[in-house]
Structures are given as C-alpha cells and as structure tokens.
Design an enzyme around this catalytic site. Sequence first.
Site, mmCIF file in Angstrom:
data_model
loop_
_atom_site.group_PDB
_atom_site.id
_atom_site.type_symbol
_atom_site.label_atom_id
_atom_site.label_comp_id
_atom_site.label_asym_id
_atom_site.label_seq_id
_atom_site.Cartn_x
_atom_site.Cartn_y
_atom_site.Cartn_z
ATOM 1 N N SER A 166 -57.749 54.510 -8.011
ATOM 2 C CA SER A 166 -56.789 55.567 -8.013
ATOM 3 C C SER A 166 -56.331 55.264 -6.495
ATOM 4 O O SER A 166 -56.857 54.450 -5.741
ATOM 5 C CB SER A 166 -57.647 56.831 -8.044
ATOM 6 O OG SER A 166 -56.620 57.940 -7.459
ATOM 7 N N TYR A 202 -64.786 62.532 -5.451
ATOM 8 C CA TYR A 202 -63.677 61.808 -6.655
ATOM 9 C C TYR A 202 -63.662 60.549 -5.757
ATOM 10 O O TYR A 202 -63.576 59.285 -6.316
ATOM 11 C CB TYR A 202 -63.011 62.583 -7.264
ATOM 12 C CG TYR A 202 -62.020 61.626 -7.943
ATOM 13 C CD1 TYR A 202 -62.170 61.565 -9.226
ATOM 14 C CD2 TYR A 202 -60.611 61.188 -7.390
ATOM 15 C CE1 TYR A 202 -61.205 60.853 -10.030
ATOM 16 C CE2 TYR A 202 -59.784 60.600 -8.268
ATOM 17 C CZ TYR A 202 -59.963 60.367 -9.559
ATOM 18 O OH TYR A 202 -59.228 59.831 -10.505
HETATM 19 N N1 LIG Z 1 -54.096 61.124 -14.172
HETATM 20 C C1 LIG Z 1 -54.187 60.593 -13.107
HETATM 21 O O1 LIG Z 1 -53.421 61.309 -12.088
HETATM 22 C C2 LIG Z 1 -54.826 59.391 -12.416
HETATM 23 C C3 LIG Z 1 -54.633 58.936 -11.247
HETATM 24 C C4 LIG Z 1 -55.318 58.094 -10.690
HETATM 25 C C5 LIG Z 1 -56.599 57.507 -11.582
HETATM 26 N N2 LIG Z 1 -56.883 57.825 -12.676
HETATM 27 C C6 LIG Z 1 -57.788 57.490 -13.657
HETATM 28 O O2 LIG Z 1 -57.370 57.042 -14.770
HETATM 29 C C7 LIG Z 1 -58.517 57.039 -15.631
HETATM 30 C C8 LIG Z 1 -57.997 57.664 -17.027
HETATM 31 O O3 LIG Z 1 -57.802 58.904 -16.824
HETATM 32 P P1 LIG Z 1 -56.547 59.669 -17.363
HETATM 33 O O4 LIG Z 1 -55.512 60.105 -16.108
HETATM 34 O O5 LIG Z 1 -55.857 59.065 -18.523
HETATM 35 O O6 LIG Z 1 -57.132 61.094 -17.810
HETATM 36 P P2 LIG Z 1 -57.542 61.479 -19.416
HETATM 37 O O7 LIG Z 1 -56.395 61.512 -20.223
HETATM 38 O O8 LIG Z 1 -58.537 62.646 -19.232
HETATM 39 O O9 LIG Z 1 -58.597 60.372 -19.997
HETATM 40 C C9 LIG Z 1 -59.767 60.103 -19.568
HETATM 41 C C10 LIG Z 1 -60.558 59.075 -20.687
HETATM 42 O O10 LIG Z 1 -61.992 58.818 -20.235
HETATM 43 C C11 LIG Z 1 -62.772 59.124 -21.062
HETATM 44 N N3 LIG Z 1 -64.185 59.510 -20.621
HETATM 45 C C12 LIG Z 1 -64.514 60.474 -19.986
HETATM 46 N N4 LIG Z 1 -65.626 60.601 -20.030
HETATM 47 C C13 LIG Z 1 -66.324 59.585 -20.730
HETATM 48 C C14 LIG Z 1 -67.688 59.158 -21.021
HETATM 49 N N5 LIG Z 1 -68.678 59.601 -20.651
HETATM 50 N N6 LIG Z 1 -67.745 58.045 -21.898
HETATM 51 C C15 LIG Z 1 -66.617 57.668 -22.425
HETATM 52 N N7 LIG Z 1 -65.366 57.887 -22.138
HETATM 53 C C16 LIG Z 1 -65.198 58.946 -21.445
HETATM 54 C C17 LIG Z 1 -62.166 60.146 -22.023
HETATM 55 O O11 LIG Z 1 -62.567 60.139 -23.395
HETATM 56 P P3 LIG Z 1 -63.630 61.140 -24.089
HETATM 57 O O12 LIG Z 1 -63.472 62.528 -23.387
HETATM 58 O O13 LIG Z 1 -63.024 61.146 -25.613
HETATM 59 O O14 LIG Z 1 -65.025 60.546 -23.785
HETATM 60 C C18 LIG Z 1 -60.747 59.939 -21.995
HETATM 61 O O15 LIG Z 1 -60.492 58.926 -23.046
HETATM 62 C C19 LIG Z 1 -59.572 57.761 -15.041
HETATM 63 O O16 LIG Z 1 -60.499 56.772 -14.379
HETATM 64 C C20 LIG Z 1 -59.120 58.457 -13.910
HETATM 65 O O17 LIG Z 1 -59.760 58.583 -12.815
HETATM 66 C C21 LIG Z 1 -55.963 58.908 -13.227
#
Ligand SMILES: NC(=O)c1ccc[n+]([C@@H]2O[C@H](COP(=O)([O-])OP(=O)(O)OC[C@H]3O[C@@H](n4cnc5c(N)ncnc54)[C@H](OP(=O)(O)O)[C@@H]3O)[C@@H](O)[C@H]2O)c1
Length: 249
Positions: free
Chosen positions: A139, A152
Amino acid sequence: MSLKDKVVVIMGASSGIGAATAKLLANKGAKVTIAARRMNRLEEIQKDNPGTDILAVEADVTKAEEVQNVIDKTVAKFGRVDALFNNAGIMPVNNLEKTARDEWQNMLDINVKGVLNGIAAALPIMKKQKSGHIISTSSVLGYEVLPGYAAYSGTKYAVRAIMEGLRQEEHSNNIKTTIIAPGSVKTELFDSINNDEVRNGLKEAMKQPGSEMMALQPEEIAQAVAFVIDTPANMAVNEMIIRPTGQEV
Ligand SMILES: NC(=O)c1ccc[n+]([C@@H]2O[C@H](COP(=O)([O-])OP(=O)(O)OC[C@H]3O[C@@H](n4cnc5c(N)ncnc54)[C@H](OP(=O)(O)O)[C@@H]3O)[C@@H](O)[C@H]2O)c1
C-alpha cells in the site's frame, strides 16, 4: 510466454482489486485460480465470466494448509503456476491507545502471515518449473504512516520487507517479485474498519463530487497487475506505486 498462456493464482479474489484482476486476466485468456473465504462471491465471478478458464477454491490465507490446497488444485487442473498474487488484506483503523489486540492479531495473520503462507506454498513448484512470479499487495501506507493507521502500515511495511527479501533470495532462480502499492481504491476494504466514525467518514468522502480524482477503481489496479505479469522473461517490475492523481499522501 504471453499472458494468454499463463496460470495465475489470486488470493483475496472475492471482491475489490483481486476480483477485478481475476476478471481482467481471465478475459485476456489467462487460466486463473481465485481464492478467498466467501465461496459464493467466487462462484459469482465464475458465472459472470462465461468462456473463461477460472477455478474457484475456498481458502483462508491464515491457514497454511488451505493456501497449499489452492496451489495443489491449480497444479492438478492447469499443470503449473506462473504467477501468485498475494492480495488478501484487511484494514481496521484505530489509534494505538485503543489497544485493539484482536485487530492487530487479525492484521498480522491475514496481511503478513497470509503473504508468507502464499510464498511458502508457491515457491516449491516455481523452483521446480525454474520460473515464476510472486506479486503481493502492499500500500502507499507501506511507505508512509498516518495516525490511526500505524498497525496497518506496519503490516504493509512488512510486506515490502518480505518481498524484497524474496527478490534477493530467488532472483537467481528466475523468480520475479512485484510489490503493488495502491493509494486509495474504491473497494469493500473500508467495511473492515470497525471504527464507525472513520468508516462512515471515508465512505461519505467517496461519494462527494470530484472523489474520482481521490480514489482509483479496482479495475485500474488490475491493469497494473496485468502489465507486470505480461512483461518479457528478462524484465521484472519489482515495485509499483499507483496513486489516484488527487491523493496527497
Ligand atoms: N482499497 C484500498 O484503498 C487499498 C489501498 C492500498 C492497499 N490495499 C490492499 O489491497 C488488497 C485488496 O483489498 P481491496 O481494497 O480490494 O479490499 P476488499 O474488496 O475488501 O478485498 C479484500 C480481499 O481479501 C480477502 N480476504 C480477507 N481476509 C481473508 C482471509 N483470511 N483469507 C482469504 N482471503 C481474505 C477478501 O475475501 P474474503 O472476505 O471472501 O475472504 C477479499 O477478497 C488488500 O491487501 C488491501 O490492504 C487496498
């Protein structure tokens, strides 16, 4: 080997960045394994993308044997693993004085140990193949720290450290590494914020006019992932920071 022929495993593929990446890669002809805990969401992705080659496997990234099962099922169906995208993550937000021990533990287990479990499961087959590519989502908060986001941020700095170590250890085995570091992206990630004020404030900000300059769409991060996977054999994009144009931090 072009993207069309590649086998890609995506952990955390049920929503947001992971789901968008799965759809993009599968529609470009890659063979894609999607994994997460919510099997119903994975099955929807399969159903909504007819004519693509998508394998869905339920897995919790905190459980090493479930992550291994994802890799084993991929090898059984597609014969190899060209790229693993360690993308599962959660983002609870609280100041440290709140002593949110459960949140700390969950973040360490999912954001950090989940990445290590993915690496451990994929490395043996990649080393046997004498090629592979491991991509993990850090991130902008893996480079910068903000109040409320310290824990985080710590997990996302850790992802960078682990990935740089992996690069140094495995580059001579023809294994590429990439750190994907998004800024703000419109996904379900904000739902993992337990602090009502912060969660509702962020969700409200995303609805304001002009917010499109302050947050990316998950499909835009998917394009970055497709780009790094589709590089020639001699080219490894090791880090990519992708901010919305209007984001300051
Ligand atoms: N959105 C932002 O602004 C942002 C910015 C920087 C970095 N990120 C990073 O991007 C990545 C994806 O996040 P996103 O923004 O796309 O959010 P999201 O829509 O909430 O997706 C998160 C994904 O992680 C999975 N997950 C969570 N806990 C899990 C577990 N114990 N086992 C397996 N899968 C798990 C969820 O699936 P299930 O709940 O179905 O398991 C979901 O598919 C994350 O690492 C996040 O930290 C996001």
